[in-house]
Structure formats: C-alpha cells, structure tokens
Design a protein around this motif. Structure first.
Motif, PDB file in Angstrom:
ATOM      1  N   PRO A   1       0.839  -1.205   0.000  1.00  0.00           N
ATOM      2  CA  PRO A   1       0.000   0.000   0.000  1.00  0.00           C
ATOM      3  C   PRO A   1       0.868   1.248   0.000  1.00  0.00           C
ATOM      4  O   PRO A   1       2.016   1.228   0.444  1.00  0.00           O
ATOM      5  N   ILE A   2       0.310   2.338  -0.502  1.00  0.00           N
ATOM      6  CA  ILE A   2       1.096   3.568  -0.669  1.00  0.00           C
ATOM      7  C   ILE A   2       0.227   4.766  -0.319  1.00  0.00           C
ATOM      8  O   ILE A   2      -0.977   4.779  -0.589  1.00  0.00           O
ATOM      9  N   GLN A   3       0.837   5.755   0.286  1.00  0.00           N
ATOM     10  CA  GLN A   3       0.139   6.987   0.651  1.00  0.00           C
ATOM     11  C   GLN A   3       1.038   8.193   0.399  1.00  0.00           C
ATOM     12  O   GLN A   3       2.263   8.086   0.451  1.00  0.00           O
ATOM     13  N   VAL A   4       0.408   9.345   0.142  1.00  0.00           N
ATOM     14  CA  VAL A   4       1.073  10.635   0.287  1.00  0.00           C
ATOM     15  C   VAL A   4       0.518  11.247   1.569  1.00  0.00           C
ATOM     16  O   VAL A   4      -0.694  11.356   1.749  1.00  0.00           O
ATOM     17  N   VAL A   5       1.425  11.623   2.464  1.00  0.00           N
ATOM     18  CA  VAL A   5       1.073  12.046   3.816  1.00  0.00           C
ATOM     19  C   VAL A   5       1.854  13.311   4.152  1.00  0.00           C
ATOM     20  O   VAL A   5       2.934  13.547   3.593  1.00  0.00           O
ATOM     21  N   ASP A   6       1.303  14.139   5.042  1.00  0.00           N
ATOM     22  CA  ASP A   6       2.115  15.200   5.629  1.00  0.00           C
ATOM     23  C   ASP A   6       1.775  15.338   7.112  1.00  0.00           C
ATOM     24  O   ASP A   6       0.887  14.655   7.627  1.00  0.00           O
ATOM     25  N   ARG A   7       2.523  16.189   7.800  1.00  0.00           N
ATOM     26  CA  ARG A   7       2.233  16.495   9.198  1.00  0.00           C
ATOM     27  C   ARG A   7       1.258  17.671   9.261  1.00  0.00           C
ATOM     28  O   ARG A   7       1.424  18.642   8.529  1.00  0.00           O
ATOM     29  N   GLU A   8       0.263  17.564  10.125  1.00  0.00           N
ATOM     30  CA  GLU A   8      -0.756  18.605  10.233  1.00  0.00           C
ATOM     31  C   GLU A   8      -0.146  19.914  10.733  1.00  0.00           C
ATOM     32  O   GLU A   8       0.542  19.921  11.755  1.00  0.00           O
ATOM     33  N   PRO A   9      -0.404  21.027  10.060  1.00  0.00           N
ATOM     34  CA  PRO A   9       0.148  22.306  10.525  1.00  0.00           C
ATOM     35  C   PRO A   9      -0.297  22.662  11.950  1.00  0.00           C
ATOM     36  O   PRO A   9       0.497  23.204  12.727  1.00  0.00           O
ATOM     37  N   ALA A  10      -1.544  22.359  12.283  1.00  0.00           N
ATOM     38  CA  ALA A  10      -2.045  22.717  13.614  1.00  0.00           C
ATOM     39  C   ALA A  10      -1.562  21.765  14.697  1.00  0.00           C
ATOM     40  O   ALA A  10      -1.592  22.102  15.884  1.00  0.00           O
ATOM     41  N   ALA A  11      -1.118  20.578  14.285  1.00  0.00           N
ATOM     42  CA  ALA A  11      -0.645  19.572  15.250  1.00  0.00           C
ATOM     43  C   ALA A  11       0.422  18.733  14.562  1.00  0.00           C
ATOM     44  O   ALA A  11       0.152  17.637  14.078  1.00  0.00           O
ATOM     45  N   PRO A  12       1.663  19.241  14.481  1.00  0.00           N
ATOM     46  CA  PRO A  12       2.693  18.576  13.685  1.00  0.00           C
ATOM     47  C   PRO A  12       3.051  17.156  14.131  1.00  0.00           C
ATOM     48  O   PRO A  12       3.712  16.438  13.380  1.00  0.00           O
ATOM     49  N   ASP A  13       2.614  16.746  15.316  1.00  0.00           N
ATOM     50  CA  ASP A  13       2.881  15.367  15.736  1.00  0.00           C
ATOM     51  C   ASP A  13       1.857  14.396  15.162  1.00  0.00           C
ATOM     52  O   ASP A  13       1.960  13.181  15.389  1.00  0.00           O
ATOM     53  N   ARG A  14       0.881  14.906  14.394  1.00  0.00           N
ATOM     54  CA  ARG A  14      -0.111  14.047  13.759  1.00  0.00           C
ATOM     55  C   ARG A  14       0.040  14.105  12.244  1.00  0.00           C
ATOM     56  O   ARG A  14       0.476  15.103  11.676  1.00  0.00           O
ATOM     57  N   PHE A  15      -0.369  13.024  11.588  1.00  0.00           N
ATOM     58  CA  PHE A  15      -0.241  12.921  10.139  1.00  0.00           C
ATOM     59  C   PHE A  15      -1.596  13.054   9.465  1.00  0.00           C
ATOM     60  O   PHE A  15      -2.614  12.637  10.000  1.00  0.00           O
ATOM     61  N   ARG A  16      -1.576  13.636   8.239  1.00  0.00           N
ATOM     62  CA  ARG A  16      -2.751  13.679   7.376  1.00  0.00           C
ATOM     63  C   ARG A  16      -2.491  12.823   6.139  1.00  0.00           C
ATOM     64  O   ARG A  16      -1.432  12.958   5.519  1.00  0.00           O
ATOM     65  N   ILE A  17      -3.432  11.985   5.775  1.00  0.00           N
ATOM     66  CA  ILE A  17      -3.336  11.233   4.519  1.00  0.00           C
ATOM     67  C   ILE A  17      -3.924  12.099   3.413  1.00  0.00           C
ATOM     68  O   ILE A  17      -5.105  12.434   3.423  1.00  0.00           O
ATOM     69  N   LEU A  18      -3.102  12.485   2.460  1.00  0.00           N
ATOM     70  CA  LEU A  18      -3.526  13.350   1.354  1.00  0.00           C
ATOM     71  C   LEU A  18      -3.984  12.557   0.141  1.00  0.00           C
ATOM     72  O   LEU A  18      -4.816  13.033  -0.628  1.00  0.00           O
ATOM     73  N   ARG A  19      -3.410  11.369  -0.017  1.00  0.00           N
ATOM     74  CA  ARG A  19      -3.818  10.470  -1.114  1.00  0.00           C
ATOM     75  C   ARG A  19      -3.405   9.061  -0.743  1.00  0.00           C
ATOM     76  O   ARG A  19      -2.351   8.864  -0.146  1.00  0.00           O
ATOM     77  N   ALA A  20      -4.232   8.088  -1.073  1.00  0.00           N
ATOM     78  CA  ALA A  20      -3.927   6.681  -0.777  1.00  0.00           C
ATOM     79  C   ALA A  20      -4.206   5.837  -2.018  1.00  0.00           C
ATOM     80  O   ALA A  20      -5.104   6.149  -2.820  1.00  0.00           O
ATOM     81  N   GLY A  21      -3.401   4.785  -2.174  1.00  0.00           N
ATOM     82  CA  GLY A  21      -3.596   3.913  -3.321  1.00  0.00           C
ATOM     83  C   GLY A  21      -2.915   2.579  -3.124  1.00  0.00           C
ATOM     84  O   GLY A  21      -2.249   2.352  -2.116  1.00  0.00           O
TER      85      GLY A  21
END
Length: 357
Positions: free
Chosen positions: A337-357
């Motif tokens: 599995p593959i994702q594009v992820v970043d760290r949330e600006p409001a909570a950099p210790d958490r991740f956001r999944i921007l795209r998954a495939g």
C-alpha cells in the motif's frame, strides 16, 4: 543443543547513514525474530540474527555480506539506503546468497535479473509516479527539485520529469553542491515554481533548505515536498517543529492496519518509545516472509532462492507475495500500500493522509 538458523541483517546504524531509519528498520527485524522464536522457531530451531552496520557505505555493505556469508547465514535481510542495498544485492547475487531487501526502492536494485534477490518495498518508479500525480492533481505544474549527486536522486528526478513533462508540467533541477539555501531561494523566486522537492540528504541540507524557504516572504506560496520520506520520523519534528509540517512525503502503509499490523504497531511503539514508521513495518515483514520460506522450504540457500514465487505470507500491511514485474530485475512484492502524507500544521505530531492507493 538446537542449532540456530542464522539470518544476516543489514542496516545504517551510524553516520553518514540515516541512523533513525536504521533503528526503526532493525526494531522491526528484531521484533519479528523474537515473535518467531516465541512461537517455537523454525521446526524447533531458533532464529539468530547477526546484525551489521552498513553506515551508508557501499564498501562496508559488501564486506558485511562477505562476512555474513562466511558465518553461515542462510539469507540476508534489511538495508534502508538504495545505493547501499544495490551494492549488497550485487554481492549477494554473486555469492548465491538469498537477500530480501526491506526498504530500498531503486528500480535497478541489480544490474541483471536475478533469482537470489527479492524486495518488500515498492519500486521507486511506482511510488514517485504516484507522488507526481498527486502534485499535478493539486495544481502544481512547475516543479523545482533541489538535488545532490546520487544514483537514487538522479533516478527520482528522471521519474518525475518523465511523468510530469508529457502532462504539461515542467521539472527544473537545482544542484545544491553549488548553491546555498539562500541562493536557492533567489533562484526559486525568479522561476515561478509552485513546488520545491527536497532530493537531498537528511538532516542536511534538507533542514536548512526548509528553514530558508519558510522564512523567505517571496516563497510563501511554494509547497515543499520530500517524497523520500524524512518527515515521517520524529527527528524531523525535533529539528523543524511547525516549519516541518505540510511537507508531503511517501509512506507505505494502508489506511487501516490489519490485526497483525495493529499488534505489531503496539509492540514496536513500546520497543522504540515512539510511533513506529513504515520502515519498522518493512523490517518486521521481511523476517515474517523469510520465516515462512524457511518453514516451507528449509534452510538451504538454493531452495530458499527457488521459493520466492511461492511465498504467501500474512504481513503487517497485507498478504505478501512476489512476482516478476516488467523493468524490475528482482522478485518484487507488487505492490505494498502507498500513501502521500504530511504532518498537520495545527498539530505537527499528527499525520494527514492526502492520497492513498
């Protein structure tokens, strides 16, 4: 006394290797071996790991493969850095020693097709095309890449350019061996790029580039990206804090871990005293696969090398099997599995999944 079955483990555990990635990789490898042994080993024989530090040095990696082969390991596992894994794979192929590569993604892991090497991680071309498509879908047509000389970074730049250019975009390359971060900012301000990708070493010059771009008012609208994944690990947050957020990267995890993955995640979190990265899961899956092969085919090196196409093992991120993929010379799990992820600006210790495939 029962004779152990020896497996050699390669990881970057000292500079200039990315030590934090090596520690996560090794944590996964060691946890999986401990789980195999707790369940009775391989037909009553325990697994014994012999770990060697590659330090991101191809010559050290080759010497380690020679040493481990002489110590009677039945297979090799691990390695994070692609260029180092390529050197180890070439030597393992020459010695006819099975090598299951955990994390290195370079498409050309070996010069010629081989039956002695397989790979858990996806090929770079798959991941980086996925990332390029993410950029284009987000409206980024004019891409800049900050890079340093390396087979790995050159391959990544080529993949991005080959995908983006036919779709109406452009990729402009900036060689950081001849530019300071401040000079890079000046170049970017005049070129109109909307995204800057960091194809450079971590922590430097990556951290200095991020700080320079973030502090330059001319570049407030420029997206910084790091497809190779340095924002995944805690050191990134420690060095950059909020400035390290909103920098998309690739990671190889599903949106929801299966039951094995959840159990392993909890154990890895305890072992590492931090959130485990996808690299730790790659390490665990590597040993899980080798253990399954040893149970079904025994510890003979030649028989193990014949087993790749017959593998079907439940891993932390799904069922793992290997096949021949066009353009890839090793046995490949197609595909993790593959994702594009970043760290949330409001909570950099958490991740956001921007795209998954």
């Amino acid at each position: 006394m029962t004779t152990p079955i020896r497996i050699g483990a390669l990881a970057p555990l000292s500079p200039p290797g990315w030590v934090e990635a090596g520690q996560h990789l090794l944590a996964g490898i060691e946890l999986a071996a401990a789980d195999v042994n707790a369940a009775g080993g391989i037909d009553g024989r325990p697994l014994e790991l012999i770990v060697r530090d590659t330090a991101a040095d191809p010559q050290k990696a080759v010497a380690a493969v020679d040493e481990l082969a002489g110590l009677g390991v039945v297979a090799l596992a691990g390695e994070y850095h692609s260029v180092i894994a390529r050197a180890a794979a070439a030597r393992a192929d020459a010695l006819r020693l099975p090598f299951l590569c955990s994390s290195a993604v370079l498409d050309a892991l070996t010069e010629q097709p081989t039956d002695w090497v397989a790979r858990i991680a996806p090929a770079q071309s798959r991941g980086w095309r996925f990332y390029a498509d993410f950029l284009l879908s987000a409206g980024h047509q004019r891409i800049a890449v900050a890079t340093v000389p390396s087979v790995y970074w050159a391959s990544g730049t080529r993949i991005l350019r080959d995908y983006i250019t036919p779709r109406g975009g452009s990729v402009t390359e900036f060689e950081m061996n001849s530019l300071t971060p401040a000079a890079l900012c000046d170049e970017l301000a005049g070129k109109g790029a909307t995204a800057l990708l960091l194809l450079v070493g971590h922590p430097e010059p990556a951290v200095s580039i991020v700080k320079a771009v973030r502090s330059d008012p001319r570049l407030g609208g420029v997206l910084i990206g790091a497809p190779a994944g340095p924002p995944e690990l805690p050191e990134w947050l420690a060095l950059l804090g909020e400035e390290g957020a909103a920098i998309p990267f690739l990671r190889y995890l599903p949106e929801q871990l299966p039951s094995l993955g959840l159990r392993v995640e909890a154990a890895l979190r305890e072992r590492l005293a931090q959130v485990p990265s996808f690299v730790a899961f790659e390490g665990y899956d590597t040993i899980a696969v080798l253990a399954g092969m040893l149970r079904s085919h025994g510890p003979d090196r030649a028989r193990l090398a014949e087993a790749w196409p017959h593998v079907s093992v439940e891993g932390t991120r799904g069922r793992i099997g290997f096949s021949r993929v066009p353009g890839i010379g090793v046995w490949q799990w197609a595909w993790p599995p593959i994702q594009v992820v970043d760290r949330e600006p409001a909570a950099p210790d958490r991740f956001r999944i921007l795209r998954a495939g």
